[in-house]
Design a protein around this motif. Structure first.
Motif, PDB file in Angstrom:
ATOM      1  N   ARG A   4       7.636   0.546  -2.718  1.00  0.00           N
ATOM      2  CA  ARG A   4       6.772   0.204  -3.846  1.00  0.00           C
ATOM      3  C   ARG A   4       7.579   0.232  -5.150  1.00  0.00           C
ATOM      4  O   ARG A   4       8.507   0.997  -5.285  1.00  0.00           O
ATOM      5  CB  ARG A   4       5.627   1.222  -3.962  1.00  0.00           C
TER       6      ARG A   4
ATOM      7  N   ASP B 279      -4.627   3.094   4.645  1.00  0.00           N
ATOM      8  CA  ASP B 279      -4.017   1.831   4.223  1.00  0.00           C
ATOM      9  C   ASP B 279      -3.657   0.976   5.427  1.00  0.00           C
ATOM     10  O   ASP B 279      -3.466   1.488   6.540  1.00  0.00           O
ATOM     11  CB  ASP B 279      -2.751   2.088   3.398  1.00  0.00           C
TER      12      ASP B 279
ATOM     13  N   PRO C 128       0.827  -1.212   0.000  1.00  0.00           N
ATOM     14  CA  PRO C 128       0.000   0.000   0.000  1.00  0.00           C
ATOM     15  C   PRO C 128       0.858   1.257   0.000  1.00  0.00           C
ATOM     16  O   PRO C 128       1.931   1.302   0.614  1.00  0.00           O
ATOM     17  CB  PRO C 128      -0.801  -0.125   1.295  1.00  0.00           C
TER      18      PRO C 128
END
Length: 271
Positions: free
Chosen positions: A271, A151, A28
């Protein structure tokens, strides 16, 4: 002889902060850059009457300012009373999202000659109470949610699930109930659990383990542990799924570490 001498006098307390990253598109957005400190295998019975290194360990960890601290088992050698002079020290480990732990094979006390099974169970119960008193949240075949903004990720923990003759108490199916579809991090003491159950039966993104100690000896990236454990130190990947093996803080048997310096892992999620 010189290697053993150095490892016995200096190597045991030569704390090594290893900075690693784990990248996943499933992470997330709010957790991009999230920092986790992993500790493992403190074996506190080996530090009795030697509190300074554990105080130093706590100071190093806190100075890293992690978002979360996790401990992947073997807090004691045999008995909960080994923690008598260390509970106050270890309770000073601090992170905004807390300190979480799981049990390792030594924590069940199988290597001590108990008067009865009941005494062994009382010792385990005492260990659980002491961890709670230190504000460590023990995940015994359970999970918790770490929330940032809108998240969240699931932090899953199992009891020790090792290969024979090591104890097998883990219940991964129970631990992950209610976490389907989430980004998940699993705390499991023994790295053999990854290939035995985690990879084939789940889609867990990242597992954190300990247990091997790299057999307290590493030269270059070679260790006797590699003859026993396919994954014994560092990050291993299968596709986009990862296993990180921390080689631990303490020692068993010979009071010695060479090359396999006591490890503090700083893991950054990206990410």
């Amino acid at each position: 002889a010189l290697m053993i001498l150095y490892g016995s006098i200096f190597g045991r307390t030569r704390f090594d902060v290893k900075e690693v990253t784990y990248t996943s598109t499933r992470l997330p957005a709010a957790f991009d850059g999230y920092r986790i400190v992993q500790l493992s295998d403190i074996h506190i019975g080996s530090w009795v009457d030697n509190e300074k290194p554990i105080r130093d360990l706590v100071e190093i960890v806190n100075d890293l300012h992690p978002d979360l601290i996790v401990f992947t088992g073997d807090l004691v050698n045999n008995r909960a009373i080994e923690l008598n002079s260390f509970e106050e020290i270890l309770s000073q480990l601090k992170a905004p999202d807390g300190v979480y732990s799981v049990l390792g094979n030594h924590d069940y006390g199988p290597y001590y000659k108990w008067e009865s099974i009941e005494d062994q169970q009382k010792n385990l119960d005492d260990l659980l109470k002491r961890q709670a008193k230190m504000n460590w949240k023990l995940l015994n075949n359970d999970h918790d949610f770490i929330v940032k903004g809108n998240d969240s990720i699931a932090l899953v923990g199992v009891e020790n699930q090792g290969e024979p003759p090591f104890s097998q108490h883990g219940d991964l199916k129970k631990a992950v109930q209610g976490t389907n579809g989430m980004f998940r991090i699993l705390l499991s003491h023994n790295p053999t659990h990854w290939r035995k159950e985690v990879l084939p039966n789940t889609d867990i993104d990242l597992m954190l383990a300990g247990h091997t100690h790299a057999m307290q000896l590493e030269i270059g990236h070679h260790s006797p542990a590699s003859y026993i454990y396919p994954e014994w130190s560092g990050m291993y990947m299968e596709g986009n799924r990862g296993l990180y093996v921390n080689i631990g803080i303490g020692y068993v048997g010979l009071p010695f570490r060479f090359g396999a310096w006591p490890e503090i892992t700083l893991l950054t999620l990206q990410r």
